[in-house]
Design a protein around this motif. Structure first.
Motif, PDB file in Angstrom:
ATOM      1  N   VAL A  36       0.915  -1.054   0.044  1.00 20.91           N
ATOM      2  CA  VAL A  36      -0.020  -0.047  -0.090  1.00 20.91           C
ATOM      3  C   VAL A  36       1.003   1.265   0.043  1.00 20.91           C
ATOM      4  CG1 VAL A  36      -0.165   0.087   2.518  1.00 20.91           C
ATOM      5  CG2 VAL A  36      -1.826   0.960   1.212  1.00 20.91           C
ATOM      6  N   LEU A  37       2.087   1.168   0.625  1.00 24.59           N
ATOM      7  CA  LEU A  37       2.970   2.373   0.712  1.00 24.59           C
ATOM      8  C   LEU A  37       3.653   2.607  -0.419  1.00 24.59           C
ATOM      9  CD1 LEU A  37       4.370   2.145   4.193  1.00 24.59           C
ATOM     10  CD2 LEU A  37       2.390   3.243   3.534  1.00 24.59           C
ATOM     11  N   SER A  38       3.888   1.561  -1.292  1.00 25.10           N
ATOM     12  CA  SER A  38       4.547   1.726  -2.611  1.00 25.10           C
ATOM     13  C   SER A  38       3.775   2.420  -3.550  1.00 25.10           C
ATOM     14  CB  SER A  38       4.934   0.211  -2.974  1.00 25.10           C
ATOM     15  OG  SER A  38       4.003  -0.428  -3.313  1.00 25.10           O
ATOM     16  N   ARG A  39       2.479   2.296  -3.324  1.00 27.33           N
ATOM     17  CA  ARG A  39       1.513   3.102  -4.291  1.00 27.33           C
ATOM     18  C   ARG A  39       1.119   4.378  -3.702  1.00 27.33           C
ATOM     19  NH1 ARG A  39      -4.130   4.349  -5.316  1.00 27.33           N
ATOM     20  NH2 ARG A  39      -4.858   3.350  -3.522  1.00 27.33           N
ATOM     21  N   ILE A  40       0.765   4.613  -2.363  1.00 23.52           N
ATOM     22  CA  ILE A  40       0.665   5.911  -1.787  1.00 23.52           C
ATOM     23  C   ILE A  40       1.562   6.880  -1.891  1.00 23.52           C
ATOM     24  CG2 ILE A  40      -0.025   6.976   0.339  1.00 23.52           C
ATOM     25  CD1 ILE A  40      -1.753   4.844   1.025  1.00 23.52           C
ATOM     26  N   TYR A  41       2.844   6.479  -1.275  1.00 24.98           N
ATOM     27  CA  TYR A  41       4.030   7.527  -1.587  1.00 24.98           C
ATOM     28  C   TYR A  41       4.425   8.229  -2.851  1.00 24.98           C
ATOM     29  CZ  TYR A  41       4.922   6.313   3.666  1.00 24.98           C
ATOM     30  OH  TYR A  41       4.564   5.935   4.768  1.00 24.98           O
ATOM     31  N   PRO A  42       4.412   7.404  -3.869  1.00 27.99           N
ATOM     32  CA  PRO A  42       4.756   8.116  -5.102  1.00 27.99           C
ATOM     33  C   PRO A  42       3.638   9.050  -5.494  1.00 27.99           C
ATOM     34  CG  PRO A  42       5.260   5.713  -5.197  1.00 27.99           C
ATOM     35  CD  PRO A  42       4.597   5.851  -3.922  1.00 27.99           C
ATOM     36  N   ILE A  43       2.331   8.808  -5.013  1.00 29.36           N
ATOM     37  CA  ILE A  43       1.304   9.746  -5.718  1.00 29.36           C
ATOM     38  C   ILE A  43       1.620  11.054  -4.941  1.00 29.36           C
ATOM     39  CG2 ILE A  43      -1.304  10.045  -5.409  1.00 29.36           C
ATOM     40  CD1 ILE A  43      -1.507   7.234  -5.759  1.00 29.36           C
ATOM     41  N   LEU A  44       1.622  10.901  -3.476  1.00 32.40           N
ATOM     42  CA  LEU A  44       1.878  12.129  -2.593  1.00 32.40           C
ATOM     43  C   LEU A  44       3.069  12.979  -3.350  1.00 32.40           C
ATOM     44  CD1 LEU A  44       1.410  10.749   0.853  1.00 32.40           C
ATOM     45  CD2 LEU A  44       0.038  12.046  -0.192  1.00 32.40           C
TER      46      LEU A  44
END
Length: 301
Positions: free
Chosen positions: A110-118
């Motif tokens: 989930v973090l590998s998807r959220i962090y790049p978006i942020l």
């Protein structure tokens, strides 16, 4: 002390001269210590790891059941001999085993998807998210309800699936004291969520931020920096959206000034506040050179 067995270790008094230097034989305190007062049971002398020892370990491994791993709906057992003799096989098997038990790479998907978006939104998205979390944190503990946190993520167009929500809760769920908990919880530690995006600024980045702060101090009376100094010396052309033409100079300047909370009645800006601003910007910029260029151009260093 042997940290595995808890036994106290002792050596005898006989010196053995080897190519490595002077050595002593080491024994566990629960066994017979040569030259000691009494024989206290089975000798726990350490054995050297050599070819004979390795062969014994491999023979013993053949008699054991392999590590059981589930993958893609199938269950198989890792080869115990390959686990000993092939480092790559062992690493892959152990990672697969961790994933099955929710402690491996899949746990952080989930973090590998959220962090790049942020990071991709703009240089102030992470800072705005932090400030909105802080505004929702009435007690100032770094903890808010999971429902509110999910709502704040949706503000930057991040919608979580049920599985991602569970992963996020497993990683950052906590009790009211901020202690991680595996139990069902409706609280989340947003401080940990943001902190996991990156460590503190590197010295390379911090030095250029200090240079900018010194310039502001030098321009202020008695080194008392306030919001007027930011207005006067900030160069909006350095702002990424001003460079690509999606913002005018005035819009970029206003965007920058909105990032500051003026708690002091005279509009004072402290070093801590200045550093905290660039710590948030630093999280959004993974490239050191781009970050340094941004700071230098922002203050014409």
């Amino acid at each position: 002390e042997n940290v595995v067995t808890g036994c106290e270790l002792q050596s005898n008094s006989q010196v053995v001269m080897t190519s490595y230097g002077n050595e002593y034989k080491v024994f566990g305190a629960t066994g017979h210590v040569p030259g000691g007062q009494a024989d206290r049971g089975k000798t726990n002398q350490w054995a050297f790891v050599d070819e004979h020892w390795s062969e014994r370990m491999i023979d013993a491994a053949k008699e054991k059941d392999g590590l059981e791993i589930s993958k893609g709906g199938a269950v198989y057992k890792a080869d115990p001999v390959a686990m000993l003799t092939d480092p790559m096989y062992r690493a892959e098997a152990q990672l697969a085993h961790l994933d099955v038990h929710g402690a491996g790479e899949d746990r952080y998907a989930v973090l590998s998807r959220i962090y790049p978006i942020l990071r991709s939104r703009d240089m102030h998205t992470i800072r705005r998210l932090r400030r909105m979390c802080a505004a929702s944190d009435e007690k100032g503990t770094g903890i808010i309800s999971t429902h509110i946190f999910h709502g704040l993520l949706s503000w930057v167009c991040i919608r979580l699936t049920r599985e991602e929500s569970q992963q996020l809760q497993a990683l950052f769920g906590c009790d009211e004291a901020g202690n991680p908990t595996d139990q069902s919880s409706d609280l989340i530690n947003y401080h940990r969520f943001i902190r996991l995006m990156g460590a503190n600024m590197s010295n390379f980045r911090l030095e250029v931020v200090k240079d900018a702060w010194r310039k502001l101090e030098d321009s202020a009376i008695a080194a008392m920096v306030d919001i007027t100094h930011l207005q006067r010396y900030f160069c909006p052309e350095a702002f990424p959206k001003a460079k690509d033409g999606s913002m005018s100079r005035d819009e970029a300047r206003e965007e920058f000034l909105r990032q500051w909370e003026l708690d002091h009645p005279e509009g004072r800006i402290t070093w801590e506040a200045f550093k905290a601003y660039y710590e948030d910007v630093s999280l959004a910029m993974e490239d050191d050179e781009l970050f340094v260029e941004l700071v230098r151009k922002s203050w014409k260093l």
